[in-house]
Design a protein around this motif. Structure first.
Motif: not given
Lengths: 196, 196
Positions: A147, A150-151, A155, A185-186, A189-190, B155, B162, B168, B170, B186, B189-190
């Motif tokens: 997970k 994939a995040l 991005q 930072p994204t 975090r992921y 994002q 994805l 992709l 999960p 995310t 934050r942006y």
């Protein structure tokens, strides 16, 4: 007479192996495809596949015309550990995309949007060449790692598409360091923060 | 005899207007294109363009075969303000993409990867239909707003690609709420945190 290139016979063998490999990777994925099956598909000895391409990783990269080997640039991203990994990852991606090696990468992403076959190859590339390395080097919890990966991929691929294909401003003209400081930072975090 | 559809003449006029509009938007962008020029290009009176399509926004959406009007769904995302905007935005996007209306949206993104013309239309769509609304409703600092909006777009487009095109895991199988809780911070934050 000077030798000006590979003999045609060798070139044909290489092409036969690449064709068989593309089919095998697309049908069975990176993990499922074997050098033995690929060799059989090309009508050659497995030793010849190794001779021309080396390990399965390298053969896979060759089928995708990959301009760079993630195995050579990703250790510097992941091996120092989670601290600062977001920044190192975004900086490395942007430096590849901004370089001449970026052109075939962008072409691959474009192609993956059109053809299921290319989409599957790109997915296999992400999983086998990038995410697998990240999971191993960063020692991520296996239950959460896919997970997280994939995040991060969501991005990074969105960044690549907006900056290099759609060329949306100001993202297209931002300096690499501005991109790094905005996006890192994204990614951090992921990869490193608790997931919801 | 029952009337079973528009008269052919009307259909031809509509198509002529749409063709002229596509050319105008692609050449001059959303802001640069005018209804007057489009009407001239189609050889009709500007009043007829308004009659068939309404305002320029609606004509633009018609040229893209947009299945939904962002003007109808985005106010609920942006008008409550910055607090919680990330969550509302991701939830709204995922609910559109997961619905039947998502199919043409995905088709548009795919097409934009291949053709400069489609890429320009998608960029104009993002800027004129989504980002402009966000900037106005959220009262963002005009000096920072385009950068914030481009980061959000990176994002969101990556998520769409994805989850729906590359599929992709999960990410492809996550519930909408899991996606919302993973991605919303995310976007938040942006849009709302200080930029680097």
């Amino acid at each position: 007479m000077a030798r000006t290139g590979r003999r045609p016979g060798n070139q044909d063998t290489r092409e036969a192996i690449l064709t068989a490999a593309r089919e095998a990777f697309a049908e069975r994925g990176f993990e499922g495809a074997s050098i033995r099956q690929i060799a059989a598909g090309a009508g050659v000895d497995p030793a010849l596949v190794h001779h021309y391409f080396g390990a399965k990783d390298k053969l896979f990269l060759a089928t995708m015309n990959a301009p760079i080997d993630p195995g050579e640039i990703l250790p510097q991203v992941f091996e120092p550990g989670l601290d600062g990994v977001g920044e190192r990852l975004v900086r490395t991606f942007v430096s590849v995309w901004d370089s001449p090696a970026g052109t075939p990468v962008i072409a691959l992403v474009r192609s993956a949007m059109q053809h299921d076959w290319s989409a599957r190859m790109l997915r296999e590339f992400l999983v086998s060449q990038i995410l697998r390395r990240a999971i191993r080097a960063l020692d991520l919890d296996p239950a959460e790692a896919p997970k997280r990966a994939a995040l991060v991929a969501s991005q990074m691929i969105g960044l690549g598409i907006l900056r290099y294909i759609l060329k949306l401003e100001p993202l297209a003209s931002m300096t690499p360091e501005e991109v790094v400081h905005s996006i890192a930072p994204t990614v951090q975090r992921y990869l490193a923060e608790p997931l919801p």
